[in-house]
Design an enzyme around this catalytic site. Structure first.
Site, PDB file in Angstrom:
ATOM      1  CG  PHE A  31      35.392 -48.893  19.674  1.00  0.00           C
ATOM      2  CD1 PHE A  31      35.798 -49.521  18.508  1.00  0.00           C
ATOM      3  CD2 PHE A  31      35.681 -47.548  19.837  1.00  0.00           C
ATOM      4  CE1 PHE A  31      36.476 -48.806  17.519  1.00  0.00           C
ATOM      5  CE2 PHE A  31      36.358 -46.834  18.851  1.00  0.00           C
ATOM      6  CZ  PHE A  31      36.756 -47.470  17.697  1.00  0.00           C
TER       7      PHE A  31
ATOM      8  CG  ASP B 179      29.304 -47.443  22.547  1.00  0.00           C
ATOM      9  OD1 ASP B 179      28.592 -47.391  21.517  1.00  0.00           O
ATOM     10  OD2 ASP B 179      30.514 -47.173  22.538  1.00  0.00           O
TER      11      ASP B 179
ATOM     12  CE1 TYR C  32      31.716 -43.573  12.495  1.00  0.00           C
ATOM     13  CE2 TYR C  32      31.241 -41.470  13.543  1.00  0.00           C
ATOM     14  CZ  TYR C  32      31.965 -42.637  13.486  1.00  0.00           C
ATOM     15  OH  TYR C  32      32.947 -42.887  14.417  1.00  0.00           O
ATOM     16  CE  LYS C  33      30.474 -47.277  14.474  1.00  0.00           C
ATOM     17  NZ  LYS C  33      31.694 -47.521  13.685  1.00  0.00           N
TER      18      LYS C  33
ATOM     19  NE  ARG D  23      34.373 -54.300  11.678  1.00  0.00           N
ATOM     20  CZ  ARG D  23      34.025 -53.137  12.238  1.00  0.00           C
ATOM     21  NH1 ARG D  23      33.579 -53.080  13.487  1.00  0.00           N
ATOM     22  NH2 ARG D  23      34.103 -52.002  11.538  1.00  0.00           N
TER      23      ARG D  23
END
Lengths: 401, 401
Positions: B128, B197, B222-223, B374
């Site tokens: 990312f 990560d 927050y995922k 996705r």
């Protein structure tokens, strides 16, 4: 009613800001809240606004809110709401991260704009500690060293080795206001950049960032801006430095095309370059709502009332507190005063015990080691009767009553 | 009902996690939410808990809440709630700041534990983007350089010059799970440190930080942890490194005696050393509330369902989507898969238009440039009927129906 109480009542009735108190959740008339310089009071409309952010924006729109509810652009949008309060034109202030993290961006950013021969960063020796700790790290990571200097000695300390100076506009402990215009001009004259910490001045008094040519500034939003506990801080990078601003925290939110998700970093133009990661939307939008209390109010109006309040409080302290028990460490000259009054306990009185007793009697200030009682005056919700009562109760506590 | 629909119904009735869906605000039965890998859905009880934080803790207790409402200790307390989900014993995880800021702390921290002769930081080349940008800054500021390496080539690239490796546990774009245990062991064998990560694995699959001897890790809340938009990230520093961890962001919250407010920095022991400034309480306590949905659920249960869901979705895609229109870029081998399925549009089909149409028909995934659809599967609230419907609608959209 004694004379001070009569005067307080008259001052409150003549106060054009008095009606603003109703905008805050301050229904408990047993409490005088003089700690807004640490945590501002809750604006009454904030809970409903945050409930909408959570229940509708997050709960129903979910991912769509990044666009549809304006989440993505919140850091710059809220920055532009704060800008006029600190004397900045639009496009130079961005909200996000803590004060400490922003100090790091600003000091590294300033150091990187200076030639390497300028290897010193002067830091206000009485600074709020985090500024000094973070400046040390910024200096270490940019090949500089920090030199702590008493603010009064800064003009003399500036020289050919100075890359930047980091100064608090208002000292957190004493409430002393430093000369932002003069020190910034002196720094520039020495070829250095000026970085200002506005934690205790943003929302309390005029700052004039653009007018005085400040280079970088950082401020807090949970004190006089009432953004809520730990609400995100802000970073000001003067427009003339934006194109060269080289952030030490080049997160994807500061990329010129964040959703390109390319491996190479290309910084965004403007205030967005000061962003780092995904903004903490709940805290950020609570702050945005809180800023509504500024509608129709200028920071100049706030300043006028602030000085009147602290003058009056000092007068009340003089009347009510037995001689020799406390000494003000806050300057009496208006141009040297922020929006708080700090009283040092004399004669070995335990200031922390005094503050505990004040709080027990409904006067909420705070204590800073070793011997300081701090009383913050937020003109949007503190009145003259509050000041009178606080001084009177302090007198009673110190008299052992 | 066709065969896939019958099987979906049977799988949902046999699913021990199915009842968890009721804990989330997902009342809109017209929507299948497969974007929890970007923003987790709202746990139903969070609005009430945040309302209490704002109205009572901030609005009524105000400054007292730093102690009385446990605000001050929230970063470590919430860290300890997350720790078991990533296989960490208590006292090693702290919550605060964004993922990007924590990547900076972790990479600088790791680099500073390595001898100077180890001048390379290997970064997963498909990372990312923020990880790469921030690692570049961390390398620049610690006298290192970043070497991007495809994850499969990392073992061969490790060597005497490697200070640390930074790898995503699960790739954000492809959903590929990298071998955390094997790569960490390989890094250690080369004398380097491993920084992981966990943004796309925390809350989605077992991580085993302690078990596999990971050195530093950073993750998003927050995922799959449903903490709310931009909720604070977390930092893991293995206990054995805590005493030597030299943070580049030594804010006052990481001081051993923050309220001593001394000019000299003395770092706190333990996880608190990873703190920086004042925590953003509203976002943080929303996250704390959101973690309640994990009561009685282990991340192993979630993993089992996640793999069953993504297997079933891939099977449905194969059935419903005309041949040659999409190709999965997510590995079929379970040990190489995270909790999402990414489909690349073939034949020049405009994936962004496909996703817009899917969303218009109630199937919410997201699009990653240039051609990836996705679909994230959060086992706590996504069911098998959702997977069937998503694949069916995708087939309809691609068939032009």
């Amino acid at each position: 009613m004694n004379d001070l109480q009569r005067r307080a009542a008259a001052l409150d009735s003549a106060d054009p800001l008095a009606k603003h108190r109703e905008l805050f959740a301050l229904d408990d008339t047993e409490t005088v809240y003089l700690d807004g310089n640490s945590l501002g009071a809750l604006p009454r409309h904030v809970p409903e606004r945050v409930a909408d952010v959570i229940t509708r924006q997050w709960g129903e729109l979910r991912i769509r809110s990044w666009d549809e509810s304006g989440w993505w652009t919140a850091p710059e949008r809220i920055g532009d709401r704060i800008a006029p309060l600190v004397g900045a034109a639009a496009g130079q202030v961005v909200v996000g991260d803590s004060t400490s993290v922003n100090i790091f961006k600003a000091v590294v950013g300033a150091a990187r704009l200076a030639p390497e021969s300028r290897d010193e960063i002067l830091v206000d020796a009485s600074t709020f500690p985090t500024d000094g700790y973070i400046a040390d790290s910024a200096a270490r990571m940019t090949g500089r060293r920090v030199v702590p200097v008493a603010p009064a000695d800064l003009p003399a300390a500036l020289g050919a080795r100075t890359a930047a100076v980091l100064v608090n506009h208002v000292d957190y402990r004493t409430g002393r206001r430093h000369d932002l215009a003069g020190l910034t001009a002196a720094a520039h004259q020495a070829g250095a950049l000026a970085v200002w910490d506005l934690c205790h001045s943003a929302g309390a008094l005029p700052v004039g960032l653009d007018e005085h040519g400040v280079d970088f500034a950082v401020g807090c939003t949970y004190k006089y801006l009432n953004g809520g506990p730990g609400s995100p801080a802000f970073l000001y990078v003067a427009e003339r430095h934006q194109a060269a601003f080289d952030s030490p925290l080049p997160g994807w939110n500061s990329h010129t095309d964040p959703f390109g998700m390319t491996p190479g970093y290309a910084p965004a133009d403007g205030a967005a370059r000061g962003r780092v990661g995904t903004p903490d939307i709940l805290s950020m939008l609570a702050l945005e709502a809180a800023l509504d209390v500024w509608e129709g109010v200028g920071v100049e109006d706030v300043r006028e009332k602030s000085l009147a309040l602290t003058d009056f409080f000092l007068e009340c302290v003089e009347t009510y507190v037995p001689e020799g028990r406390v000494a003000s460490v806050t300057p009496t000259a208006h141009e040297e005063r922020g929006s708080q009054v700090s009283l040092r306990c004399e004669d070995g009185t335990d200031a922390s015990a005094v503050m505990r007793e004040l709080i027990a009697r409904g006067v909420v200030g705070d204590f800073r080691r070793p011997d300081v009682l701090r009383f913050g005056f937020t003109p949007l919700y503190v009145g003259f009767a509050d000041a009178e009562r606080a001084a009177r109760v302090l007198g009673e506590v110190l008299a052992g009553a």
